[in-house]
Design a protein around this motif. Sequence first.
Motif, PDB file in Angstrom:
ATOM      1  N   UNK A  12      30.697  55.302-104.398  1.00 19.27           N
ATOM      2  CA  UNK A  12      29.392  55.797-104.389  1.00 19.27           C
ATOM      3  C   UNK A  12      29.266  56.770-103.111  1.00 19.27           C
ATOM      4  N   UNK A  13      28.425  57.831-103.257  1.00 14.75           N
ATOM      5  CA  UNK A  13      28.208  58.503-101.916  1.00 14.75           C
ATOM      6  C   UNK A  13      26.750  58.139-101.642  1.00 14.75           C
ATOM      7  N   UNK A  14      26.439  57.653-100.504  1.00 12.77           N
ATOM      8  CA  UNK A  14      25.196  57.302-100.068  1.00 12.77           C
ATOM      9  C   UNK A  14      24.875  57.876 -98.550  1.00 12.77           C
ATOM     10  N   UNK A  15      23.605  58.128 -98.451  1.00 13.85           N
ATOM     11  CA  UNK A  15      23.182  58.974 -97.126  1.00 13.85           C
ATOM     12  C   UNK A  15      23.528  57.955 -96.134  1.00 13.85           C
ATOM     13  N   UNK A  16      23.795  58.727 -94.983  1.00 17.33           N
ATOM     14  CA  UNK A  16      24.466  57.909 -93.802  1.00 17.33           C
ATOM     15  C   UNK A  16      23.190  57.046 -92.953  1.00 17.33           C
ATOM     16  N   UNK A  17      21.935  57.717 -92.974  1.00 15.63           N
ATOM     17  CA  UNK A  17      21.035  57.020 -92.640  1.00 15.63           C
ATOM     18  C   UNK A  17      20.054  58.046 -91.449  1.00 15.63           C
ATOM     19  N   UNK A  18      20.034  57.436 -90.464  1.00 19.29           N
ATOM     20  CA  UNK A  18      19.041  58.471 -89.225  1.00 19.29           C
ATOM     21  C   UNK A  18      20.223  59.277 -88.528  1.00 19.29           C
ATOM     22  N   UNK A  19      19.795  60.852 -88.453  1.00 15.78           N
ATOM     23  CA  UNK A  19      20.691  61.455 -88.002  1.00 15.78           C
ATOM     24  C   UNK A  19      19.879  62.223 -86.778  1.00 15.78           C
ATOM     25  N   UNK A  20      20.502  62.249 -85.715  1.00 12.81           N
ATOM     26  CA  UNK A  20      20.120  62.868 -84.513  1.00 12.81           C
ATOM     27  C   UNK A  20      20.680  64.416 -84.562  1.00 12.81           C
ATOM     28  N   UNK A  21      19.980  65.471 -84.447  1.00 12.46           N
ATOM     29  CA  UNK A  21      20.443  66.861 -84.555  1.00 12.46           C
ATOM     30  C   UNK A  21      19.883  67.560 -83.196  1.00 12.46           C
ATOM     31  N   UNK A  66      20.922  53.261 -80.307  1.00  6.76           N
ATOM     32  CA  UNK A  66      21.649  52.176 -81.213  1.00  6.76           C
ATOM     33  C   UNK A  66      21.123  52.381 -82.364  1.00  6.76           C
ATOM     34  N   UNK A  67      19.958  52.966 -82.827  1.00  8.22           N
ATOM     35  CA  UNK A  67      19.666  52.851 -84.345  1.00  8.22           C
ATOM     36  C   UNK A  67      19.687  54.506 -84.796  1.00  8.22           C
ATOM     37  N   UNK A  68      20.323  55.309 -84.009  1.00 13.93           N
ATOM     38  CA  UNK A  68      20.912  56.766 -84.812  1.00 13.93           C
ATOM     39  C   UNK A  68      22.430  56.300 -85.336  1.00 13.93           C
ATOM     40  N   UNK A  69      22.375  56.650 -86.674  1.00 10.93           N
ATOM     41  CA  UNK A  69      23.800  56.708 -87.285  1.00 10.93           C
ATOM     42  C   UNK A  69      24.564  57.600 -87.331  1.00 10.93           C
ATOM     43  N   UNK A  70      24.094  58.888 -86.945  1.00 12.62           N
ATOM     44  CA  UNK A  70      25.116  60.003 -86.760  1.00 12.62           C
ATOM     45  C   UNK A  70      24.494  61.045 -85.959  1.00 12.62           C
ATOM     46  N   UNK A  71      25.334  61.899 -85.127  1.00 11.04           N
ATOM     47  CA  UNK A  71      24.557  62.937 -84.222  1.00 11.04           C
ATOM     48  C   UNK A  71      25.563  64.171 -84.540  1.00 11.04           C
ATOM     49  N   UNK A  72      24.561  65.334 -84.780  1.00 10.28           N
ATOM     50  CA  UNK A  72      25.192  66.558 -85.256  1.00 10.28           C
ATOM     51  C   UNK A  72      24.946  67.343 -84.208  1.00 10.28           C
ATOM     52  N   UNK A  73      25.703  68.210 -83.507  1.00  9.89           N
ATOM     53  CA  UNK A  73      25.628  68.951 -82.550  1.00  9.89           C
ATOM     54  C   UNK A  73      26.177  70.226 -82.322  1.00  9.89           C
ATOM     55  N   UNK A  74      25.615  71.332 -82.001  1.00  3.82           N
ATOM     56  CA  UNK A  74      26.223  72.726 -81.833  1.00  3.82           C
ATOM     57  C   UNK A  74      25.926  73.212 -80.346  1.00  3.82           C
ATOM     58  N   UNK A  75      26.701  73.587 -79.448  1.00  9.05           N
ATOM     59  CA  UNK A  75      26.637  73.983 -78.290  1.00  9.05           C
ATOM     60  C   UNK A  75      27.959  74.204 -77.580  1.00  9.05           C
ATOM     61  N   UNK A  76      27.923  73.818 -76.118  1.00 15.27           N
ATOM     62  CA  UNK A  76      29.138  73.956 -75.364  1.00 15.27           C
ATOM     63  C   UNK A  76      30.088  72.791 -75.454  1.00 15.27           C
ATOM     64  N   UNK A 104      30.131  61.646 -84.635  1.00 16.11           N
ATOM     65  CA  UNK A 104      29.764  62.704 -84.401  1.00 16.11           C
ATOM     66  C   UNK A 104      30.375  64.038 -85.017  1.00 16.11           C
ATOM     67  N   UNK A 105      29.520  64.908 -85.133  1.00 12.62           N
ATOM     68  CA  UNK A 105      30.234  66.344 -85.617  1.00 12.62           C
ATOM     69  C   UNK A 105      29.621  67.458 -84.492  1.00 12.62           C
ATOM     70  N   UNK A 106      30.817  68.362 -84.216  1.00 12.72           N
ATOM     71  CA  UNK A 106      30.861  69.061 -83.287  1.00 12.72           C
ATOM     72  C   UNK A 106      31.240  70.585 -83.379  1.00 12.72           C
ATOM     73  N   UNK A 107      30.264  71.552 -83.229  1.00 15.31           N
ATOM     74  CA  UNK A 107      30.618  72.970 -83.557  1.00 15.31           C
ATOM     75  C   UNK A 107      30.335  73.402 -82.066  1.00 15.31           C
ATOM     76  N   UNK A 108      31.458  73.831 -81.389  1.00 13.58           N
ATOM     77  CA  UNK A 108      31.509  74.005 -80.036  1.00 13.58           C
ATOM     78  C   UNK A 108      31.729  75.381 -79.643  1.00 13.58           C
ATOM     79  N   UNK A 109      32.457  75.835 -78.258  1.00 11.69           N
ATOM     80  CA  UNK A 109      32.555  77.096 -78.049  1.00 11.69           C
ATOM     81  C   UNK A 109      33.692  77.781 -78.668  1.00 11.69           C
ATOM     82  N   UNK A 110      33.865  79.128 -78.252  1.00 15.92           N
ATOM     83  CA  UNK A 110      34.893  79.871 -78.904  1.00 15.92           C
ATOM     84  C   UNK A 110      35.346  80.991 -77.992  1.00 15.92           C
ATOM     85  N   UNK A 111      36.397  81.511 -78.150  1.00 12.27           N
ATOM     86  CA  UNK A 111      37.163  82.628 -77.499  1.00 12.27           C
ATOM     87  C   UNK A 111      37.855  83.417 -78.740  1.00 12.27           C
TER      88      UNK A 111
END
Length: 499
Positions: free
Chosen positions: A153-162, A234-244, A263-270
């Motif tokens: 089964x694929x179920x929603x992960x919960x409360x997500x901080x973005x 403690x009550x956030x189930x996942x963090x998604x972040x774009x930044x440095x 945590x999923x991270x989309x970070x810097x580039x060169x």
Amino acid sequence: MQSKDSSKSNFNIPKIKFTQLFINGEFVDSVSGKMFETIDPRNEEVIASVAEGDKDDVDLAVKAAREAFDNGPWPRLSPKERRRIMLKFADLILEHVEEIAALDAMDAGKLFSVVKTGDIPNVADVLCYYAGAADKIHGTTLKMSRELQGYTLLEPIGVVGLIIPWNFPSPLLMHKVAPALAAGCTVVVKPAEQTPLSALYYAYLAKQAGIPDGVVNVVTGFGPTAGAALSSHMDVDKIGFTGSTEVGRLIMHAAATSNLKPVSLELGGKSPFIVFDDVDVDKVAPLAFVGAVYNKGEICVAGSRLFIQEGIYDKFVKKLVEMAKTWVVGDPFDPNTRQGPQIDKIQFEKVLSYIEHGKKEGATLLTGGNSLDRKGYFIEPTIFVDVTDEMTIAKEEIFGPVLSVMKFKTVEEVIKRANCTKYGLAAGVMTNDLNIANTVSRSIRAGVIWINCYFAFDPDCPFGGYKCSGFERDLGMEGLHKYLQVKSVVTPIYNSPWL
């Protein structure tokens, strides 16, 4: 380089409607009552004062999101109903496209015409894409090796901080919010303190579309307070972040030392932009130039390391200089402007400091390199040649309109040099030779390779990085799956020895 006076815009700036936090379906003041100013980088003047959220406000927003996830209707709606509401949300965004575009143009110094015709329609497209995916979330039937029946089964992960950056405040917000909503999650969004206004507007439209209270919450504020509180909650189930990359490390640490949330991270580039000598210079040179200075260089995939094969090097560089000298820098509301101001004073001074590094370390400043002599954070498009791989401007992400040009001889050489970086977000390969295109694209360690194109984003195309550019992907179905948990269900088959 040409310039336009930023005081001569005839655009009718809209009234700022939303400056409070958005928690549990309502606009509210911060617990502390504090406000902070969001500044117009065109003229360094205050656009509005916005509620400054901190830990107490994050606690309230997470509590609302948790209640909405655990007991509210959103995760329990039929996928068809979630799709319907998300499509209505997209329609409302398009109905208000000009007003939202003006907010991002003021807050971020982005070109109004580009935001209106590009960024905001992209927001709606991404919402529609994931609305269409909402009723296509399903697991798999497993062929077990013993007398067992299994499925997932694929179920929603919960409360997500973005946590959203300031360079593309609308698209990058929806790249995360849309798949989280489609999955059935609830979200707490912390927009960048430099660009809080459009996120609050989207929260208002989400409620108008019928998204239940508590599902979408927006806490404006600063990274070290509101962002840190969200990352460690403690009550956030996942963090998604774009930044440095630097802030990404802090977020990972906070997540690991709290409840070990993913945590999923989309970070810097060169990113390397590689041009082989079989291309049409007149066609590819403009693409290379725009690849470095688009959005005033404030884009994580900027092709800021330009490698040109020696056979066309001189002709190519001449074309770049011609473009730089006719590039119009000025008021982002003027339709003739090609480049607006840097986001704020901090970034403005950072870019200028990198330009000084380039000069001191021996690179040749071919054109640009100066700020404009007027109010606002305007910098000329800047081109360096005689750049070596060890120079600061070739190694570090500048996030400004600065292009480092380098010469190469062979395919093997340029692959090695392109990979000589801690980043791995994107790369461009310009050639008419299919063998070269295939060889280089398979050899570059980056999350997306564009062949004979650049900035070729699409809702169906996963986007993310290798190495210090992060992990996991936005967009595509991969962008949806990171907001889902996989649950395996196993039962014995009738009359099996397991009974």
